[in-house]
Structures are given as C-alpha cells and as structure tokens.
Design a protein around this motif. Structure first.
Motif, short mmCIF file in Angstrom:
data_model
loop_
_atom_site.label_atom_id
_atom_site.label_comp_id
_atom_site.label_asym_id
_atom_site.label_seq_id
_atom_site.Cartn_x
_atom_site.Cartn_y
_atom_site.Cartn_z
N CYS A 34 1.02 -0.85 -0.45
CA CYS A 34 0.12 -0.10 0.09
C CYS A 34 0.86 1.12 -0.13
O CYS A 34 1.94 0.58 0.20
N LYS A 35 0.18 2.71 0.06
CA LYS A 35 0.92 3.68 -0.52
C LYS A 35 1.24 4.97 0.94
O LYS A 35 1.87 5.21 0.71
N LYS A 36 0.08 4.20 1.32
CA LYS A 36 -0.36 5.57 2.92
C LYS A 36 -0.49 5.03 3.89
O LYS A 36 -1.11 3.36 4.20
N PHE A 37 -0.21 5.71 5.32
CA PHE A 37 -0.67 5.10 6.24
C PHE A 37 -1.29 4.32 6.74
O PHE A 37 -2.26 3.76 7.41
N ASP A 38 -2.29 5.16 6.26
CA ASP A 38 -4.69 5.13 6.35
C ASP A 38 -4.76 3.63 5.99
O ASP A 38 -4.98 3.26 6.61
N GLU A 39 -4.06 3.44 5.10
CA GLU A 39 -4.78 2.29 4.60
C GLU A 39 -3.72 0.99 4.94
O GLU A 39 -3.97 0.13 5.42
N ALA A 40 -2.24 1.31 5.14
CA ALA A 40 -2.14 -0.12 6.20
C ALA A 40 -2.44 0.03 7.48
O ALA A 40 -2.88 -1.69 7.47
N ARG A 41 -2.66 0.67 8.41
CA ARG A 41 -3.87 0.78 9.30
C ARG A 41 -4.38 0.00 9.10
O ARG A 41 -5.15 -0.97 10.39
#
Length: 128
Positions: A34-41
């Motif tokens: 994934c490209k973003k922290f929110d998605e990773a969270r």
C-alpha cells in the motif's frame, strides 16, 4: 486472518513494492503493498504480519506512526538516505532495521528473514 508468513509493504514508491515483493517471494513469503499509512493501518488492524517494510516518509505520516501501530511486529524502515544519523533515528524510534533505497534484493531477504525469526520468537515467548 493472514499468516505471519505475510509481509506488509508501505511505500509511495511502486519500485519499492516490486523489489521487496520479489525478494519476499524468493523467501516463500507473500506481501501486501500500500502507499499510505491510513491504508496500512486498516490492514494492521485486520491481519497479522511477520514484518512490515515502511518508507521513512509517507504522504500521510512517517515511519514513527507505523512503528507504534505495528507493535510488536518488526518494522524495517526504507529510506533514500544512507546515512548513520537516519539509521540511528529509525532504531531509536523502535524500528527493527533500516534499508537504504532502492532496496537490494539480498539485503532485503536477509533482513526479512531476521525480522520474521524475531517475530516468531516473540510470538512463542522465547525471546532472550
């Protein structure tokens, strides 16, 4: 729920996804990118990972937030800066290790295996 034989790669750079995914595939491990922290969270709250590879700066945060959110999963920081100051800052923030980009396949495999072994030891309660 995902296996701890799966890795999470968080980087805005597609090249990093490809290189780490290829290295982990050589080790018999699968990865989610994934490209973003929110998605990773979201992934981290619904799945378990053996190791997380995270770019030092993300469009919506940085590796420090990832290290905190991923605990106790080992986090390997990816950075364009191959300098000791950045390396020590990552380790002091709780990162498992640090890789200068672009990630080298052999180094990524070695660090990935080491992080996975550490995660397994932690999970089994046999840490030294």
């Amino acid at each position: 729920m995902a296996s701890v034989n799966q890795v999470l790669v968080i980087s805005p750079e597609e090249e990093h996804h490809e290189k780490i995914n290829a290295a982990m595939n050589k080790c018999g491990l699968s990865s989610i990118c994934c490209k973003k922290f929110d998605e990773a969270r979201i992934f981290m709250t619904t799945q378990k990972f053996g190791v997380v590879f995270c770019h030092d700066s993300l469009p919506d945060g940085d590796f420090r937030g990832v290290v905190s959110a991923a605990k106790p999963t080992p986090v390997v920081v990816l950075s364009r800066f191959a300098e000791w100051d950045h390396y020590f800052a990552a380790l002091n923030a709780g990162a498992f290790d640090y890789i200068a980009c672009p990630p080298d396949s052999a180094e990524t495999e070695r660090i990935g295996w080491s992080a996975m072994a550490s995660a397994r030891e932690f999970a089994s309660g046999t840490t030294h």
